[in-house]
Enzyme design. Structure first.
Site, short mmCIF file in Angstrom:
data_model
loop_
_atom_site.label_atom_id
_atom_site.label_comp_id
_atom_site.label_asym_id
_atom_site.label_seq_id
_atom_site.Cartn_x
_atom_site.Cartn_y
_atom_site.Cartn_z
N ASN A 1 -7.64 0.57 3.75
CA ASN A 1 -7.98 1.53 2.71
C ASN A 1 -6.98 1.81 1.80
OD1 ASN A 1 -10.48 1.51 3.92
ND2 ASN A 1 -10.16 3.47 5.03
N HIS B 1 -3.23 -2.91 2.21
CA HIS B 1 -3.79 -3.46 1.04
C HIS B 1 -3.32 -2.67 -0.15
CE1 HIS B 1 -7.22 -5.73 3.22
NE2 HIS B 1 -6.06 -6.27 3.51
#
Ligand code: ZN
Length: 236
Positions: A95, A112
């Protein structure tokens, strides 16, 4: 699950299912659309090269939106586990929101990237960022107008994979929460964990094609499953 009382090192992989109940949606929901945009139009390096305005505006909206959301009981339970667990623990999250941190977790790695960082492609500095990028503000470090969202786009390499794999190799317990065990990187990490002798647990809304790779799998909303599992783990 095998040998729960021998667990010292834990790696937890979290995905969209953990933030969904805080009102943060993702590409993985219906039809691969994200607020009416196709993945390839807003979340690839090619899209940014072709139409930077669209991509920057899109991420400006996302950055603004996450700042209005609140952590849910899954984030809070993981923060409590982080605070109370005496052994090694790493929360690897896919997330890009900051809800784990806002719930109080400290041992968090964003594979990410993060909505609240801007990455200068001129000097490679990452700067905390809560405002917009569409107006091409200067980099706080070097002054270049070369900031982009510090989010790993499709086709780009996830961050800190060496560190993640080293932690997984040392783990006694690998837990995947709110992410399909069938998709990279979860699929690779659970198998690596098993091969290193770790117990493996999947907590997800529904069974997935990857469920079979785990020793144990529980289905339900993260806001219910995660607090129950953390209670269990801390009471053993
Ligand atoms: Zn710079």
């Amino acid at each position: 699950m095998a040998a729960m009382n021998n667990i010292r090192n834990i790696v937890i992989l979290t995905g969209a299912g953990v933030s969904a109940e805080s009102g943060i949606d993702t590409f993985r929901s219906e039809g691969g659309l994200w607020e009416q945009h196709r993945v390839e139009d807003v979340a690839t390096p090619e899209a940014f090269a072709r139409d930077p305005e669209l991509v920057l505006r899109f991420y400006d909206m996302r950055r603004e939106a996450i700042q209005t959301k609140q952590p849910n009981s899954a984030h809070e339970a993981l923060a409590r586990l982080d605070a109370e667990w005496p052994g090694e623990l790493l929360i690897v999250t896919q997330n890009v929101d900051d809800l784990h941190e806002r719930a109080g977790a400290r041992r968090v790695l964003h594979m990410h990237g993060e909505h609240l960082l801007a990455w200068c492609t001129a000097c490679d500095t990452r700067s905390p960022w809560t405002g917009t990028l569409i107006d091409r503000p200067p980099c706080p470090a070097c002054g270049a107008r070369a900031l982009r969202p510090d989010v790993v786009w499709f086709g780009e390499v996830p961050y800190r994979m060496d560190e993640i794999m080293a932690a997984v190799a040392q783990a006694d317990l690998f837990v995947s929460i709110g992410t399909s065990g069938a998709v990279y990187p979860a699929a690779g990490l659970v198998r690596m964990a098993s091969e290193s002798g770790a117990a493996t647990l999947e907590l997800n809304l529904e069974r997935s094609q990857g469920t079979r790779w785990f020793d144990e799998a529980r289905q339900g909303p993260a806001s219910e499953l995660v607090p129950a599992w953390v209670d269990e783990l801390l009471s053993t």
